[in-house]
Design a protein around this motif. Structure first.
Motif, short mmCIF file in Angstrom:
data_model
loop_
_atom_site.label_atom_id
_atom_site.label_comp_id
_atom_site.label_asym_id
_atom_site.label_seq_id
_atom_site.Cartn_x
_atom_site.Cartn_y
_atom_site.Cartn_z
N GLY A 235 17.11 -25.07 -10.86
CA GLY A 235 16.18 -25.85 -11.00
C GLY A 235 15.62 -26.41 -9.64
N SER A 236 16.84 -26.46 -9.00
CA SER A 236 15.89 -27.34 -7.76
C SER A 236 15.36 -25.74 -6.52
N ILE A 237 16.60 -25.29 -6.43
CA ILE A 237 16.28 -24.34 -5.87
C ILE A 237 14.67 -23.74 -6.17
N PHE A 238 14.51 -22.89 -7.51
CA PHE A 238 13.38 -22.81 -8.13
C PHE A 238 11.97 -23.08 -7.39
N ALA A 239 12.96 -24.87 -7.62
CA ALA A 239 11.34 -25.68 -8.11
C ALA A 239 11.45 -25.74 -6.47
N ALA A 240 11.76 -25.17 -4.92
CA ALA A 240 11.33 -25.97 -3.95
C ALA A 240 10.53 -24.88 -3.04
N LYS A 241 11.16 -24.06 -3.56
CA LYS A 241 10.81 -22.35 -3.71
C LYS A 241 8.52 -22.35 -3.88
N ILE A 242 8.46 -22.91 -5.37
CA ILE A 242 6.75 -22.81 -5.59
C ILE A 242 6.08 -23.33 -4.96
N GLY A 243 5.39 -22.35 -4.09
CA GLY A 243 4.38 -22.57 -3.38
C GLY A 243 4.33 -22.65 -2.00
N LYS A 244 5.17 -21.37 -1.92
CA LYS A 244 6.03 -21.54 -0.32
C LYS A 244 6.24 -20.22 0.02
N GLU A 245 7.12 -19.96 -1.13
CA GLU A 245 7.43 -18.32 -0.77
C GLU A 245 7.52 -17.83 -2.43
N GLU A 246 7.26 -16.41 -2.37
CA GLU A 246 7.22 -15.54 -2.69
C GLU A 246 8.99 -15.73 -3.53
N ILE A 247 8.52 -15.74 -5.15
CA ILE A 247 9.57 -15.75 -6.30
C ILE A 247 10.03 -14.22 -6.83
N ASP A 248 10.99 -14.00 -6.70
CA ASP A 248 11.10 -12.64 -7.41
C ASP A 248 13.08 -12.66 -7.65
N GLU A 249 13.79 -13.65 -8.87
CA GLU A 249 14.62 -13.62 -9.09
C GLU A 249 15.02 -13.31 -10.09
N THR A 250 16.21 -12.22 -10.34
CA THR A 250 16.82 -11.59 -11.87
C THR A 250 18.31 -11.97 -12.03
N ARG A 251 18.50 -13.23 -13.37
CA ARG A 251 20.36 -13.47 -13.21
C ARG A 251 20.14 -13.18 -14.40
N GLU A 252 21.26 -12.89 -14.50
CA GLU A 252 21.86 -13.02 -16.08
C GLU A 252 23.11 -14.01 -16.26
N MET A 253 23.17 -15.10 -17.20
CA MET A 253 24.39 -16.35 -17.08
C MET A 253 24.07 -16.44 -18.52
N THR A 254 25.56 -17.63 -18.33
CA THR A 254 25.46 -17.38 -19.65
C THR A 254 24.99 -19.09 -19.88
N PHE A 255 23.88 -19.48 -21.07
CA PHE A 255 23.91 -21.45 -21.57
C PHE A 255 24.37 -21.65 -22.34
N PRO A 256 24.68 -22.93 -22.14
CA PRO A 256 25.42 -23.81 -22.98
C PRO A 256 24.83 -24.57 -24.16
N PHE A 257 23.37 -24.16 -24.50
CA PHE A 257 22.25 -24.55 -25.64
C PHE A 257 23.41 -25.31 -26.50
N PRO A 258 23.05 -26.86 -27.02
CA PRO A 258 24.11 -27.86 -27.38
C PRO A 258 23.50 -27.75 -29.45
N PHE A 259 22.66 -26.34 -29.62
CA PHE A 259 22.58 -26.12 -31.28
C PHE A 259 23.47 -25.42 -31.57
N HIS A 260 24.16 -24.01 -30.56
CA HIS A 260 24.57 -22.79 -31.20
C HIS A 260 26.20 -23.17 -30.75
N GLU A 261 26.89 -22.83 -31.94
CA GLU A 261 27.85 -22.98 -31.64
C GLU A 261 28.71 -22.93 -30.19
N LYS A 262 28.50 -21.10 -30.25
CA LYS A 262 29.08 -20.70 -29.03
C LYS A 262 27.48 -20.67 -27.98
N PRO A 263 27.85 -20.65 -25.82
CA PRO A 263 26.86 -20.39 -25.41
C PRO A 263 26.42 -18.72 -25.56
N ARG A 264 24.95 -19.04 -25.37
CA ARG A 264 24.23 -17.95 -25.64
C ARG A 264 23.98 -16.95 -24.01
#
Length: 124
Positions: free
Chosen positions: A63-92
């Motif tokens: 979040g902070s890395i992304f926000a710091a780049k908005i309007g200052k440099e081109e952003i083109d990044e893709t990542r795969e990650m596991t997110f712990p959504f609070p309403f799902h039993e397991k992270p997604r």
């Protein structure tokens, strides 16, 4: 691109889309993202992205890395990650695409989120 047209197109995508302004306020939270996050767009529009909408991004320091780049440099990044959504039993498993976009002459960050948990389970 004109903001209204861009938002109308993004609203129809089957992938979750969040558009944030340079000051990190959420300006679009499409239907697919509302389903994925189990939140209403009215609950997140106008709120700071990292602290109020997606604190899980901060655990990945995205979040902070992304926000710091908005309007200052081109952003083109893709990542795969596991997110712990609070309403799902397991992270997604989620593919996150971070992009920059100029709308009506203003810089914005665009986040595309795709839940690939079912696909990863089949591959395993």
């Amino acid at each position: 691109m004109k903001r209204d047209l861009a938002f109308a197109l993004l609203e129809e995508l089957p992938t979750g889309v969040i558009v944030i302004a340079r000051d990190t306020r959420v300006v679009l939270f499409n239907r697919a993202e509302a389903r994925l996050a189990q939140r209403r767009d009215t609950d997140v529009l106008g709120k700071p992205f990292g602290s109020d909408v997606a604190p899980c991004f901060e655990t990945q320091q995205l979040g902070s890395i992304f926000a710091a780049k908005i309007g200052k440099e081109e952003i083109d990044e893709t990542r795969e990650m596991t997110f712990p959504f609070p309403f799902h039993e397991k992270p997604r498993d989620v593919v996150v695409r971070l992009r920059s976009q100029w709308l009506d002459g203003e810089p914005h960050g665009v986040i595309y989120l795709e839940d690939v948990s079912a696909q990863r389970a089949v591959e395993a």
